[in-house]
Design an enzyme around this catalytic site. Structure first.
Site, PDB file in Angstrom:
ATOM      1  N   ASP A 156       0.773  -1.230   0.060  1.00 15.56           N
ATOM      2  CA  ASP A 156       0.020   0.058  -0.031  1.00 15.56           C
ATOM      3  C   ASP A 156       0.774   1.126   0.008  1.00 15.56           C
ATOM      4  O   ASP A 156       1.712   1.199   0.760  1.00 15.56           O
ATOM      5  CB  ASP A 156      -1.070   0.289   1.367  1.00 15.56           C
ATOM      6  CG  ASP A 156      -1.578   0.956   0.773  1.00 15.56           C
ATOM      7  OD1 ASP A 156      -2.525   1.365   0.632  1.00 15.56           O
ATOM      8  OD2 ASP A 156      -1.734   2.229   2.497  1.00 15.56           O
ATOM      9  N   GLU A 191      13.340 -15.911  -1.384  1.00 12.21           N
ATOM     10  CA  GLU A 191      13.611 -17.001  -0.605  1.00 12.21           C
ATOM     11  C   GLU A 191      12.191 -18.158  -0.610  1.00 12.21           C
ATOM     12  O   GLU A 191      12.636 -18.944  -0.176  1.00 12.21           O
ATOM     13  CB  GLU A 191      13.895 -16.682   1.097  1.00 12.21           C
ATOM     14  CG  GLU A 191      15.224 -15.816   1.301  1.00 12.21           C
ATOM     15  CD  GLU A 191      15.059 -15.561   2.792  1.00 12.21           C
ATOM     16  OE1 GLU A 191      14.878 -16.106   3.687  1.00 12.21           O
ATOM     17  OE2 GLU A 191      15.633 -14.500   3.093  1.00 12.21           O
TER      18      GLU A 191
END
Length: 541
Positions: free
Chosen positions: A219, A261
């Site tokens: 956001d 990851e």
């Protein structure tokens, strides 16, 4: 056009693959935005919840979407629709529990649907433990922006910044100090120069990636970093003291390492007019995608739409990032209403009560815009209810909940009109949204006419159009867009061998290019087989 058939497992990616391990799924995905509070009410208390979403997962699978983006579902006082987060590791009790969120993520995954969650890095709730400790005078004050006031007695704000919601961006505390909030006073801005702020957000990302989410929507992604001097917003100042600061890129590079990851992806809410600055956020070691607000706010005009499409593709090309195509979301006027007005663009500053709207015209244009956006190269976002053709609702003054309305002094109608709970079943209480309590926002009297159960049996409905378009979308493949000759006021392009899209915005019916099959149209052709005004068609050459 016939009755649409759902994609297998609800998936319909660019290769027709159902492989959830496909690394680049996000480059061409159809992503459905879920505003939980208004999607489906599982326990009948008037507020949408995770149980409601879980019950409607088959509907979303049959629609054919690839992923769900959830607006914040975290613990929050709900002073700004959940964008005032008090705890990222807990679900708002009105929505359910963390265990239910984990079940939802897993159940959606079983249907071939990924989950994207919302993170709000610019600020937290004033009920967040950090801010409460800061108010008590603890060292947590360094995690926010506290300053003495100006004036003889500190009675003036520390600078001239204004809130995105209107009014000053500062609130004074009883001890005389002021704190910064670019949004509502209940949303204090974080100090991103502090390492604890960075570490906490990386931990939050890991928390949700470990629970199976595929991506994160960021956001107000260009706002978190601030000039440490917090200078006045002087005309012509460069760089801006809080928009698009260069130090933000180091933050997103560290986030990208976390995402990599887990194989996660990011989409940033980046409102920037400078295309070169915008593209910096999409470099290979930063965000994967960003929302395309230029296209969302573009008026219904052939020349301006083509320019917007060309500019979008050009600004993404240097960083090899896919474009995103968005027609509306939880913050902007719904598409069928906006396209039915004299001003078919969107600007927060021009929103007003009582704007005249031709819904029949807006619906016709929204159907054509759906085929246009779904044929373009990149990812497409569909806001809940857009596939039903829902219009913007008029909210009674005493039921308005949005802080934008109150901070404007009551002149801005706010954003609640696009957040009204969905209609699922025409004959059920509250149009099938929930069974016991009135919804948190009132539904218009004509809401049952848009109900899912009615549209499913109507091959000419907006829902049937979306389902069929998403099913057929792989026909456009991965090829880049190539413009075709078209009459004035029309757009025509191809993206793969044998598939083309034509949209006519002109008052004169348009001749279709030579083709062997009409795959889909947003409305009927005329008696001469031509494309009427405000109509789109997909063709096979």
């Amino acid at each position: 056009m016939g009755q649409p058939t759902p994609a297998r497992n609800g998936r319909n990616d660019r290769n027709g693959s159902n492989d959830l391990n496909e690394d680049a799924w996000w480059r061409s995905a159809v992503i459905y935005q879920v505003y939980v509070r208004s999607f489906a009410d599982g326990d009948g208390d008037g507020t949408g919840d995770l149980a409601g979403v879980r019950s409607r997962l088959p509907y979303l699978a049959e629609l054919g979407v690839d992923a769900l983006w959830f607006n914040p579902w975290y613990l929050s006082p709900m002073k700004d629709g959940g964008y005032d987060v008090a705890d990222y590791r807990a679900i708002h009790p009105a929505f359910g529990t963390l265990a239910e969120a984990e079940k939802l993520i897993a159940e959606a995954r079983e249907l071939g649907i990924r989950t994207i969650v919302d993170i709000v890095p610019n600020h937290v709730s004033d009920q967040h433990p950090w801010f409460r400790a800061a108010l008590a005078g603890g060292p947590e004050r360094d995690l926010f922006h506290f300053r003495p006031g100006r004036g003889a007695h500190g009675e003036l704000p520390p600078n001239d910044w204004t809130s995105q919601f209107g009014g000053p961006a500062w609130t004074r505390l009883p001890d005389g100090t002021w704190y910064l909030h670019l949004f509502a006073p209940e949303q204090p801005d974080l100090n991103w120069a502090h390492p604890a702020v960075r570490q906490e957000h990386e931990d939050i990302l890991r928390f949700w990636f470990e629970r199976g989410v595929a991506g994160v929507r960021i956001d107000s992604a260009a706002l978190p970093a601030k000039d440490p001097r917090l200078p006045d917003l002087t005309e012509g100042r460069a760089p801006h003291p809080y928009v698009d600061r260069d130090e933000l890129h180091d933050v997103y590079r560290s986030w990208r390492r976390v995402a990599d990851e887990y194989g996660g992806v990011f989409v940033g809410e980046v409102w920037l007019p400078d295309s070169e600055r915008f593209a910096r956020y999409l470099r290979p070691d930063e965000l994967h995608t960003a929302f395309n607000f230029a296209f969302l706010s573009c008026p219904w005009d052939a020349v301006r739409l083509r320019t917007s499409i060309d500019d979008t593709l050009a600004e993404h090309a240097p960083v090899d990032a896919p474009a995103t195509w968005v027609l509306c979301n939880h913050d902007v006027t719904r598409t069928v209403t906006r396209y039915g007005r004299a001003d078919t663009g969107f600007d927060f500053a021009t929103k007003a009560f009582g704007t005249s709207t031709d819904l029949a015209l807006g619906t016709r244009r929204a159907r054509a815009a759906a085929l246009l956006s779904l044929a373009l190269p990149g990812a497409v976002y569909v806001y809940q209810g857009e596939e039903l053709g829902l219009p913007e609702a008029d909210i009674p003054a005493d039921r308005i909940d949005d802080p934008m309305h109150f901070r404007s002094g009551g002149t801005d109608p706010g954003r609640d009109g696009c957040r009204v709970p969905l209609p699922w079943a025409a004959e059920e209480p509250y149009a099938g949204f929930g069974s016991r309590e009135e919804p948190w926002l009132p539904q218009p009297a004509d809401w049952p006419a848009y109900a899912v159960d009615r549209q499913l049996t109507d091959p000419a409905s907006m829902l049937s159009l979306y389902r069929e378009a998403i099913r057929l979308r792989p026909a456009f493949g991965d090829a880049p867009l190539t413009w075709l000759p078209a009459p004035d006021g029309a757009l025509a392009f191809t993206r793969a061998e044998g598939a083309a899209c034509v949209v006519n915005l002109a008052p004169t019916p348009a001749e279709l290019p030579e083709h062997s099959e009409l795959l889909l149209s947003s409305g009927p052709l005329d008696d001469a087989g031509r494309l009427p005004q405000d109509t789109a068609a997909w063709l096979r050459a």
